[in-house]
Design a protein around this motif. Structure first.
Motif, PDB file in Angstrom:
ATOM      1  N   THR A  40      51.648   8.147 -20.997  1.00 30.12           N
ATOM      2  CA  THR A  40      52.726   7.462 -20.273  1.00 30.12           C
ATOM      3  C   THR A  40      52.171   6.334 -19.412  1.00 30.12           C
ATOM      4  N   VAL A  41      52.811   5.192 -19.492  1.00 32.21           N
ATOM      5  CA  VAL A  41      52.382   4.043 -18.690  1.00 32.21           C
ATOM      6  C   VAL A  41      52.888   4.221 -17.254  1.00 32.21           C
ATOM      7  N   LEU A  42      51.964   4.143 -16.285  1.00 33.94           N
ATOM      8  CA  LEU A  42      52.319   4.340 -14.880  1.00 33.94           C
ATOM      9  C   LEU A  42      52.569   3.018 -14.159  1.00 33.94           C
ATOM     10  N   ARG A  43      51.835   1.986 -14.570  1.00 37.13           N
ATOM     11  CA  ARG A  43      52.027   0.668 -13.935  1.00 37.13           C
ATOM     12  C   ARG A  43      51.593  -0.439 -14.891  1.00 37.13           C
ATOM     13  N   ALA A  44      52.087  -1.638 -14.617  1.00 35.69           N
ATOM     14  CA  ALA A  44      51.688  -2.792 -15.432  1.00 35.69           C
ATOM     15  C   ALA A  44      50.283  -3.224 -15.011  1.00 35.69           C
ATOM     16  N   PRO A  45      49.474  -3.715 -15.936  1.00 36.18           N
ATOM     17  CA  PRO A  45      48.123  -4.136 -15.562  1.00 36.18           C
ATOM     18  C   PRO A  45      48.107  -5.374 -14.671  1.00 36.18           C
ATOM     19  N   ASP A  46      47.145  -5.420 -13.748  1.00 34.53           N
ATOM     20  CA  ASP A  46      46.919  -6.593 -12.888  1.00 34.53           C
ATOM     21  C   ASP A  46      45.817  -7.433 -13.516  1.00 34.53           C
ATOM     22  N   PRO A  47      45.734  -8.729 -13.138  1.00 36.89           N
ATOM     23  CA  PRO A  47      44.632  -9.555 -13.665  1.00 36.89           C
ATOM     24  C   PRO A  47      43.257  -8.931 -13.412  1.00 36.89           C
ATOM     25  N   ALA A  48      43.122  -8.199 -12.277  1.00 41.61           N
ATOM     26  CA  ALA A  48      41.828  -7.589 -11.919  1.00 41.61           C
ATOM     27  C   ALA A  48      41.425  -6.456 -12.874  1.00 41.61           C
TER      28      ALA A  48
END
Length: 292
Positions: free
Chosen positions: A63-71
């Motif tokens: 399950t995806v918990l959050r969208a990825p950040d550039p970092a």
């Protein structure tokens, strides 16, 4: 191991792009197939996603918990293939030397600079030498023959033949071919760069490379695709030789690309040929103006 590491980092970055567009990731075999990597690499990717708090991984459920950040992404220079690193170092060296004919290139120094084996560097130089840009000399030395006006004219002539052929093939691709979706994405980036041209005009050369490579790939002709490498290197780097009016020149080229993309999407062969010829004529003029 270094190569394996590059494969992992590149696949991880591509997985993050997928992750940004979904609420759950597919099964391990499906993910491996989509990313073109082994099951072991898929597990390493999932483990890292879990460590970064991007997914909750419970056996088959991811399950995806959050969208990825550039970092979260690995830097580009860590995901580039060895061939790309060699090409970049080679061109950087040539540009630093002013791309003057007669300039010496030492493959041992180049290999040391990149942190690669001399065999890989030699293979790249041999491949490049087929086009008469560099020439082998004794004791691991090479000499730059120079980007002459004749070379530029011959290169653009062949480029035109190949690209017109590839563009005609592109128009015939079926509706569900992934190239159309790729073209839509490239078009969107063109519009973004054009809307912020004062700050982003330097991004053009990479956009140019990606767009023309997509067109050439549709030819399904190994000789055209292989030859594109030398076209890309020369056209990609000549933008850096001639900095005069770069913003205006790149803005015009972006407009030409958008007209060319619209022609491809219309599937009208006459429109495609017209837009393609117009853009390649401008590219040829720019290349000739940029010669040292």
């Amino acid at each position: 191991m270094a190569k394996q590491n590059t494969v992992f980092k590149d696949a991880f970055n591509r997985c993050l792009t997928t992750l940004a567009e979904t609420s759950a990731l597919p099964s391990e075999p499906e993910l491996g197939q989509a990313l073109g990597v082994s099951r072991t690499t898929v597990r390493a990717i999932l483990t890292r996603c879990e460590e970064l708090g991007l997914i909750a991984w419970d056996k088959r459920r991811k399950t995806v918990l959050r969208a990825p950040d550039p970092a979260d992404y690995f830097p580009t220079e860590e995901t580039d293939s060895l061939a790309e690193r060699i090409e970049r170092s080679f061109m950087r060296r040539i540009l630093a030397g002013g791309a003057e004919p007669g300039m010496q290139i030492n493959e041992l120094e180049l290999a040391r600079e990149i942190g690669a084996g001399t065999t890989s560097v030699r293979e790249f130089l041999i491949r490049f030498s087929r086009f008469g840009l560099i020439e082998k000399r004794p004791n691991s030395h090479w000499v730059l023959k120079g980007f002459t006006r004749e070379f530029a004219l011959e290169l653009t002539e062949v480029r035109e033949m190949f690209e017109l052929r590839s563009a005609a093939r592109f128009v015939g691709l079926p509706e569900d071919d992934p190239a159309w979706e790729e073209l839509r994405k490239i078009e969107a980036v063109h519009r973004e760069v054009l809307a912020d041209i004062d700050r982003r005009y330097k991004e053009f050369s990479e956009l140019d490379e990606g767009f023309h490579l997509l067109v050439h790939k549709s030819s399904s002709n190994r000789f055209i695709i292989d030859f594109y490498d030398v076209i890309a290197i020369v056209f990609h780097y000549h933008y850096q030789w001639n900095k005069a009016n770069a913003r205006e020149r790149n803005a015009r080229a972006l407009e030409e690309h958008l007209a060319y993309i619209a022609a491809l999407q219309s599937r009208d062969l006459q429109q495609v040929e017209q837009a393609c010829r117009l853009h390649l004529k401008s590219a040829r003029e720019t290349l000739l103006q940029s010669l040292p």
